[in-house]
Write an enzyme that holds these catalytic residues in place. Sequence first.
Site, PDB file in Angstrom:
ATOM      1  N   SER A  37       0.833  -1.212   0.000  1.00  0.00           N
ATOM      2  CA  SER A  37       0.000   0.000   0.000  1.00  0.00           C
ATOM      3  C   SER A  37       0.870   1.265   0.000  1.00  0.00           C
ATOM      4  O   SER A  37       2.087   1.205   0.180  1.00  0.00           O
ATOM      5  CB  SER A  37      -0.914   0.013   1.229  1.00  0.00           C
ATOM      6  OG  SER A  37      -0.191   0.455   2.351  1.00  0.00           O
ATOM      7  N   ARG A 109     -12.199 -16.422  -6.727  1.00  0.00           N
ATOM      8  CA  ARG A 109     -12.166 -17.883  -6.568  1.00  0.00           C
ATOM      9  C   ARG A 109     -13.336 -18.605  -7.220  1.00  0.00           C
ATOM     10  O   ARG A 109     -13.193 -19.711  -7.710  1.00  0.00           O
ATOM     11  CB  ARG A 109     -12.149 -18.253  -5.077  1.00  0.00           C
ATOM     12  CG  ARG A 109     -10.835 -18.035  -4.402  1.00  0.00           C
ATOM     13  CD  ARG A 109     -10.932 -18.445  -2.940  1.00  0.00           C
ATOM     14  NE  ARG A 109      -9.772 -17.971  -2.202  1.00  0.00           N
ATOM     15  CZ  ARG A 109      -9.799 -17.606  -0.922  1.00  0.00           C
ATOM     16  NH1 ARG A 109     -10.934 -17.671  -0.228  1.00  0.00           N
ATOM     17  NH2 ARG A 109      -8.712 -17.192  -0.322  1.00  0.00           N
ATOM     18  N   CYS A 148      -7.867 -20.663   3.816  1.00  0.00           N
ATOM     19  CA  CYS A 148      -6.968 -21.551   4.560  1.00  0.00           C
ATOM     20  C   CYS A 148      -7.674 -22.746   5.191  1.00  0.00           C
ATOM     21  O   CYS A 148      -7.114 -23.835   5.277  1.00  0.00           O
ATOM     22  CB  CYS A 148      -6.219 -20.741   5.612  1.00  0.00           C
ATOM     23  SG  CYS A 148      -7.232 -19.493   6.406  1.00  0.00           S
ATOM     24  N   GLN A 175      -9.651 -21.924  14.368  1.00  0.00           N
ATOM     25  CA  GLN A 175      -8.719 -21.271  13.454  1.00  0.00           C
ATOM     26  C   GLN A 175      -7.768 -20.325  14.172  1.00  0.00           C
ATOM     27  O   GLN A 175      -8.169 -19.564  15.065  1.00  0.00           O
ATOM     28  CB  GLN A 175      -9.509 -20.527  12.367  1.00  0.00           C
ATOM     29  CG  GLN A 175     -10.357 -21.492  11.552  1.00  0.00           C
ATOM     30  CD  GLN A 175     -11.118 -20.849  10.412  1.00  0.00           C
ATOM     31  OE1 GLN A 175     -12.251 -21.210  10.156  1.00  0.00           O
ATOM     32  NE2 GLN A 175     -10.504 -19.916   9.713  1.00  0.00           N
ATOM     33  N   SER A 178      -3.249 -15.993  13.241  1.00  0.00           N
ATOM     34  CA  SER A 178      -2.532 -15.463  12.067  1.00  0.00           C
ATOM     35  C   SER A 178      -3.424 -15.445  10.830  1.00  0.00           C
ATOM     36  O   SER A 178      -3.140 -14.718   9.878  1.00  0.00           O
ATOM     37  CB  SER A 178      -1.257 -16.281  11.786  1.00  0.00           C
ATOM     38  OG  SER A 178      -1.589 -17.631  11.546  1.00  0.00           O
ATOM     39  N   LYS A 204     -17.516 -19.314   2.619  1.00  0.00           N
ATOM     40  CA  LYS A 204     -16.413 -19.784   1.756  1.00  0.00           C
ATOM     41  C   LYS A 204     -16.227 -21.285   1.918  1.00  0.00           C
ATOM     42  O   LYS A 204     -16.059 -22.022   0.950  1.00  0.00           O
ATOM     43  CB  LYS A 204     -15.105 -19.078   2.137  1.00  0.00           C
ATOM     44  CG  LYS A 204     -15.040 -17.619   1.736  1.00  0.00           C
ATOM     45  CD  LYS A 204     -13.689 -17.041   2.157  1.00  0.00           C
ATOM     46  CE  LYS A 204     -13.823 -15.573   2.462  1.00  0.00           C
ATOM     47  NZ  LYS A 204     -12.744 -15.033   3.270  1.00  0.00           N
ATOM     48  N   HIS A 241      -4.655 -24.333  11.682  1.00  0.00           N
ATOM     49  CA  HIS A 241      -6.105 -24.490  11.867  1.00  0.00           C
ATOM     50  C   HIS A 241      -6.424 -25.967  12.142  1.00  0.00           C
ATOM     51  O   HIS A 241      -5.949 -26.859  11.429  1.00  0.00           O
ATOM     52  CB  HIS A 241      -6.862 -24.083  10.603  1.00  0.00           C
ATOM     53  CG  HIS A 241      -6.812 -22.614  10.290  1.00  0.00           C
ATOM     54  ND1 HIS A 241      -6.299 -21.660  11.138  1.00  0.00           N
ATOM     55  CD2 HIS A 241      -7.250 -21.935   9.187  1.00  0.00           C
ATOM     56  CE1 HIS A 241      -6.417 -20.455  10.577  1.00  0.00           C
ATOM     57  NE2 HIS A 241      -6.981 -20.601   9.399  1.00  0.00           N
TER      58      HIS A 241
HETATM   59  P1  NAP Z   1      -2.448  -8.528   6.060  1.00  0.00           P
HETATM   60  O1  NAP Z   1      -1.457  -9.055   7.024  1.00  0.00           O
HETATM   61  O2  NAP Z   1      -3.420  -7.512   6.537  1.00  0.00           O
HETATM   62  O3  NAP Z   1      -1.610  -7.884   4.807  1.00  0.00           O
HETATM   63  C1  NAP Z   1      -2.247  -7.142   3.788  1.00  0.00           C
HETATM   64  C2  NAP Z   1      -1.238  -6.731   2.713  1.00  0.00           C
HETATM   65  O4  NAP Z   1      -1.942  -6.008   1.690  1.00  0.00           O
HETATM   66  C3  NAP Z   1      -0.134  -5.803   3.202  1.00  0.00           C
HETATM   67  O5  NAP Z   1       1.025  -6.011   2.434  1.00  0.00           O
HETATM   68  C4  NAP Z   1      -0.693  -4.398   2.896  1.00  0.00           C
HETATM   69  O6  NAP Z   1       0.322  -3.440   2.662  1.00  0.00           O
HETATM   70  C5  NAP Z   1      -1.412  -4.662   1.592  1.00  0.00           C
HETATM   71  N1  NAP Z   1      -2.503  -3.717   1.388  1.00  0.00           N
HETATM   72  C6  NAP Z   1      -3.519  -3.422   2.247  1.00  0.00           C
HETATM   73  N2  NAP Z   1      -4.329  -2.468   1.724  1.00  0.00           N
HETATM   74  C7  NAP Z   1      -3.805  -2.152   0.510  1.00  0.00           C
HETATM   75  C8  NAP Z   1      -4.154  -1.218  -0.501  1.00  0.00           C
HETATM   76  N3  NAP Z   1      -5.218  -0.405  -0.394  1.00  0.00           N
HETATM   77  N4  NAP Z   1      -3.396  -1.158  -1.618  1.00  0.00           N
HETATM   78  C9  NAP Z   1      -2.301  -1.958  -1.758  1.00  0.00           C
HETATM   79  N5  NAP Z   1      -1.904  -2.852  -0.826  1.00  0.00           N
HETATM   80  C10 NAP Z   1      -2.653  -2.948   0.287  1.00  0.00           C
HETATM   81  O7  NAP Z   1      -3.315  -9.690   5.398  1.00  0.00           O
HETATM   82  P2  NAP Z   1      -2.961 -11.273   5.207  1.00  0.00           P
HETATM   83  O8  NAP Z   1      -3.399 -12.066   6.362  1.00  0.00           O
HETATM   84  O9  NAP Z   1      -1.551 -11.369   4.770  1.00  0.00           O
HETATM   85  O10 NAP Z   1      -3.969 -11.683   4.034  1.00  0.00           O
HETATM   86  C11 NAP Z   1      -3.722 -11.349   2.680  1.00  0.00           C
HETATM   87  C12 NAP Z   1      -4.737 -12.064   1.792  1.00  0.00           C
HETATM   88  O11 NAP Z   1      -4.544 -13.472   1.898  1.00  0.00           O
HETATM   89  C13 NAP Z   1      -6.201 -11.787   2.170  1.00  0.00           C
HETATM   90  O12 NAP Z   1      -6.981 -11.746   0.978  1.00  0.00           O
HETATM   91  C14 NAP Z   1      -6.558 -12.996   3.017  1.00  0.00           C
HETATM   92  O13 NAP Z   1      -7.947 -13.261   3.029  1.00  0.00           O
HETATM   93  C15 NAP Z   1      -5.777 -14.092   2.298  1.00  0.00           C
HETATM   94  N6  NAP Z   1      -5.456 -15.274   3.096  1.00  0.00           N
HETATM   95  C16 NAP Z   1      -4.888 -15.134   4.330  1.00  0.00           C
HETATM   96  C17 NAP Z   1      -4.584 -16.284   5.062  1.00  0.00           C
HETATM   97  C18 NAP Z   1      -3.929 -16.234   6.427  1.00  0.00           C
HETATM   98  O14 NAP Z   1      -3.800 -17.311   7.049  1.00  0.00           O
HETATM   99  N7  NAP Z   1      -3.537 -15.069   6.933  1.00  0.00           N
HETATM  100  C19 NAP Z   1      -4.848 -17.538   4.524  1.00  0.00           C
HETATM  101  C20 NAP Z   1      -5.426 -17.622   3.270  1.00  0.00           C
HETATM  102  C21 NAP Z   1      -5.721 -16.495   2.567  1.00  0.00           C
HETATM  103  P3  NAP Z   1       0.821  -2.378   3.807  1.00  0.00           P
HETATM  104  O15 NAP Z   1       1.688  -3.127   4.762  1.00  0.00           O
HETATM  105  O16 NAP Z   1       1.589  -1.383   3.012  1.00  0.00           O
HETATM  106  O17 NAP Z   1      -0.426  -1.837   4.445  1.00  0.00           O
END
Ligand code: NAP
Length: 349
Positions: A37, A109, A148, A175, A178, A204, A241
């Site tokens: 971001s 998806r 996940c 779950q 993280s 989902k 999880h």
């Molecule tokens: P997170 O920790 O909140 O990280 C979000 C990332 O997206 C950061 O790099 C952030 O950048 C960036 N971002 C946020 N708003 C943005 C914007 N407006 N423009 C550009 N970049 C932006 O989230 P996460 O847990 O890693 O999840 C990421 C994705 O993976 C989600 O769609 C989630 O549903 C999916 N997912 C997560 C998991 C899990 O176990 N965590 C599992 C499966 C799928 P900044 O640091 O610069 O804000």
Amino acid sequence: MDRIPVGILGATGTVGQRFAQLLADHPWFEVTALAASDQSVGKRYIDARQWLLPTPIPKGVRDLVVQPVEPPLDARLVFSALPWNIAGPVEERFAAAGYAVCSNAASHRLERDVPLLIPEVNADHAALIEKQRERHQGRGFIVTNANCSSTQLVLALKPLHDRFGLRKVAVITMQAISGAGYPGIAALDILDNIIPFIAGEEEKMQREPLKMLGRLNDGAVSDASFILSAQCNRVPVRDGHTECVSVEFEKKASPEEVMEALESFQPSADIAHLPSTPAPPIIVHCDPDRPQPVRDRDAGHGMAVTVGRVRPCPLFDVKFVVLGHNTVRGAAGGAIHNAELLVLQKWVS
Ligand code: NAP
């Protein structure tokens, strides 16, 4: 072979950092671009956000400057770890610009021409890319991995569906924190507590497994027809999880037959040789108190799922517990595995 240059969208987040970690020594891919971001753009990766993982930040990425999440990026394939409400149009723009996009986000998806992939389960669904390329009128496309909690469930259900036919599945999840990203849930909300609601998660879980276990016919996937009910809970575990699953089959099966089907499950030889495929993909425990997150989430470098407590179910036929690593197999590791499949099938070179 020369390593394929890849980018990470959302590189600073929980899943983005996991991508950076898992890609550090990857034999086929080299991270050449990081994007996030506005608050991170222009900073060196090491300065953009606190590094959250126990291994050191990889040398190859620490000094890369974070860029905006827009094409062009110096990469042929991009991994997306963006929030779902951002990911939709951004991933479309990368696909339209000719990039292969491997996404973790929920945005695409369930679209008819977007593959929702687990290489050991439905590698043939990648053929949907052909349909998508007609839409994009170019070489770019999007493939996705499931949320996940669905991923590990589907890996465990696949051999059972093939062997006995699934009629009903009831799953209750526990779950990890993280899964909510970083900083995620406030400590005062989750310590000493369980939260019996994760927005959108049950929906989902009730849809994605049906697509992944569905059949590809004439360029479209027909969903599997079993009934799936999910109840999702957030628990005070850091990673991993755990899911309690009850299953009713078309063809009756004993717990011993279920264990045998799970233990003997093997992907095809070409999938088995992908760098991220664990051997075996499903580990079956006979100890009465396994699987447990702390002991089992790193099995197969976080890519294997662990099943235990396989026993008769008085309501359905058989019940068991399955556990998987949510940010590895359930997110970044799963997307990298999909990218390896794309190389194997020559969608990416
Ligand atoms: P997170 O920790 O909140 O990280 C979000 C990332 O997206 C950061 O790099 C952030 O950048 C960036 N971002 C946020 N708003 C943005 C914007 N407006 N423009 C550009 N970049 C932006 O989230 P996460 O847990 O890693 O999840 C990421 C994705 O993976 C989600 O769609 C989630 O549903 C999916 N997912 C997560 C998991 C899990 O176990 N965590 C599992 C499966 C799928 P900044 O640091 O610069 O804000």
